[in-house]
Motif scaffolding. Sequence first.
Motif, mmCIF file in Angstrom:
data_model
loop_
_atom_site.group_PDB
_atom_site.id
_atom_site.type_symbol
_atom_site.label_atom_id
_atom_site.label_comp_id
_atom_site.label_asym_id
_atom_site.label_seq_id
_atom_site.Cartn_x
_atom_site.Cartn_y
_atom_site.Cartn_z
ATOM 1 N N ILE A 106 0.844 -1.166 0.072
ATOM 2 C CA ILE A 106 -0.102 -0.048 0.060
ATOM 3 C C ILE A 106 0.617 1.384 -0.144
ATOM 4 O O ILE A 106 0.669 2.177 -0.662
ATOM 5 N N ASP A 107 1.894 1.151 0.653
ATOM 6 C CA ASP A 107 2.898 2.471 0.790
ATOM 7 C C ASP A 107 3.589 2.564 -0.498
ATOM 8 O O ASP A 107 3.387 4.008 -1.215
ATOM 9 N N ALA A 108 3.701 1.518 -1.510
ATOM 10 C CA ALA A 108 4.320 1.913 -2.755
ATOM 11 C C ALA A 108 3.315 2.335 -3.654
ATOM 12 O O ALA A 108 3.330 3.303 -4.479
ATOM 13 N N MET A 109 2.238 1.910 -3.451
ATOM 14 C CA MET A 109 0.940 2.171 -4.303
ATOM 15 C C MET A 109 0.494 3.678 -4.069
ATOM 16 O O MET A 109 0.220 4.482 -4.964
ATOM 17 N N CYS A 110 0.807 4.033 -2.713
ATOM 18 C CA CYS A 110 0.399 5.583 -2.549
ATOM 19 C C CYS A 110 1.500 6.369 -3.295
ATOM 20 O O CYS A 110 1.200 7.575 -3.729
ATOM 21 N N ASP A 111 2.712 6.166 -3.050
ATOM 22 C CA ASP A 111 3.664 6.861 -3.433
ATOM 23 C C ASP A 111 3.615 6.861 -5.310
ATOM 24 O O ASP A 111 3.742 7.980 -5.775
ATOM 25 N N ALA A 112 3.058 5.788 -5.854
ATOM 26 C CA ALA A 112 2.799 5.740 -7.380
ATOM 27 C C ALA A 112 1.675 6.726 -7.679
ATOM 28 O O ALA A 112 1.797 7.349 -8.545
ATOM 29 N N TYR A 130 -1.994 13.242 3.246
ATOM 30 C CA TYR A 130 -2.389 12.481 4.502
ATOM 31 C C TYR A 130 -1.287 12.394 5.699
ATOM 32 O O TYR A 130 -1.876 12.696 6.861
ATOM 33 N N ARG A 131 -0.139 12.192 5.506
ATOM 34 C CA ARG A 131 0.765 11.955 6.580
ATOM 35 C C ARG A 131 0.961 13.272 7.351
ATOM 36 O O ARG A 131 1.213 13.419 8.560
ATOM 37 N N ALA A 132 0.604 14.429 6.723
ATOM 38 C CA ALA A 132 0.719 15.767 7.435
ATOM 39 C C ALA A 132 -0.716 15.989 7.956
ATOM 40 O O ALA A 132 -0.612 17.064 8.713
ATOM 41 N N GLY A 133 -1.479 15.347 7.827
ATOM 42 C CA GLY A 133 -3.013 15.603 8.502
ATOM 43 C C GLY A 133 -3.634 16.461 7.451
ATOM 44 O O GLY A 133 -4.808 17.378 8.243
ATOM 45 N N ARG A 134 -3.329 16.677 6.404
ATOM 46 C CA ARG A 134 -4.207 18.005 5.483
ATOM 47 C C ARG A 134 -4.657 17.327 4.376
ATOM 48 O O ARG A 134 -5.315 17.963 3.521
ATOM 49 N N ALA A 135 -5.322 16.074 4.230
ATOM 50 C CA ALA A 135 -5.994 15.410 3.321
ATOM 51 C C ALA A 135 -7.247 15.399 3.449
ATOM 52 O O ALA A 135 -7.808 15.736 4.578
ATOM 53 N N SER A 138 -9.021 9.766 3.648
ATOM 54 C CA SER A 138 -7.993 8.734 4.494
ATOM 55 C C SER A 138 -7.685 7.263 3.835
ATOM 56 O O SER A 138 -6.904 6.577 4.642
ATOM 57 N N HIS A 139 -7.767 7.373 2.586
ATOM 58 C CA HIS A 139 -7.403 6.015 1.830
ATOM 59 C C HIS A 139 -6.669 6.579 0.672
ATOM 60 O O HIS A 139 -6.500 7.589 0.358
ATOM 61 N N VAL A 140 -5.861 5.470 0.310
ATOM 62 C CA VAL A 140 -5.286 5.639 -1.180
ATOM 63 C C VAL A 140 -6.227 5.549 -2.222
ATOM 64 O O VAL A 140 -6.627 4.507 -2.601
ATOM 65 N N PRO A 141 -6.389 6.527 -3.069
ATOM 66 C CA PRO A 141 -7.215 6.235 -4.468
ATOM 67 C C PRO A 141 -6.355 5.143 -5.375
ATOM 68 O O PRO A 141 -5.265 5.125 -5.402
ATOM 69 N N CYS A 142 -7.373 4.557 -5.980
ATOM 70 C CA CYS A 142 -6.936 3.675 -6.991
ATOM 71 C C CYS A 142 -6.258 4.356 -8.140
ATOM 72 O O CYS A 142 -5.434 3.682 -8.730
ATOM 73 N N SER A 143 -6.515 5.598 -8.407
ATOM 74 C CA SER A 143 -6.054 6.242 -9.503
ATOM 75 C C SER A 143 -5.871 7.828 -9.209
ATOM 76 O O SER A 143 -6.692 8.114 -8.301
ATOM 77 N N HIS A 144 -5.174 8.647 -9.999
ATOM 78 C CA HIS A 144 -5.374 9.882 -9.744
ATOM 79 C C HIS A 144 -6.468 10.614 -10.376
ATOM 80 O O HIS A 144 -6.698 11.812 -10.184
ATOM 81 N N ASN A 145 -7.373 9.630 -11.006
ATOM 82 C CA ASN A 145 -8.704 10.285 -11.592
ATOM 83 C C ASN A 145 -9.581 9.271 -10.991
ATOM 84 O O ASN A 145 -10.602 9.021 -11.896
#
Length: 159
Positions: A106-112, A130-135, A138-145
């Motif tokens: 999941i972390d690699a998915m988040c970075d990608a 997210y890590r800074a608390g400004r998102a 609270s989940h990693v989206p499956c894509s940028h769109n």
Amino acid sequence: MTGRIPSWLPPSAVTDIDLLMLGLKPAARLYVGERGREIRGWARVQGLFCSADRDGYAVLSRSGATARRVLDVDRRPGRHAVALGRMLGYPECCTRAAAKVGDEGIDAMCDAVAARRFRGKFKGIDPGAYRAGRALLSHVPCSHNCGASAKLAMRRSEC
């Protein structure tokens, strides 16, 4: 709302707890370390239920049964990303994408996903804050769109 969150929680907890308190997610899973007793007391004052385990994780919810079930699923051996994602209120497409990479990916998915360019209505789903608390999510989206994530982010920004 975030002013009431204990200062010892990681900044990312701000997003999770805000979404929970606004009714935009049914439960929030947090790492609290050895402060399970403290988070239980804080949750009680906020009108929330809390289940915590010995590994330092806690689940907050407006329902005691939900908090217990999420923690039970999280502690189960094996792959449980789909069940957990659904219980935490993540969009189905994002839950399936996280299940494909597993907990360890999941972390690699988040970075990608975060490396992509977010335009227009999708700017609010960038997981980089997210890590800074400004998102807004609270989940990693499956894509940028991801349309489902954009819809949730818009609901969050309207609150």
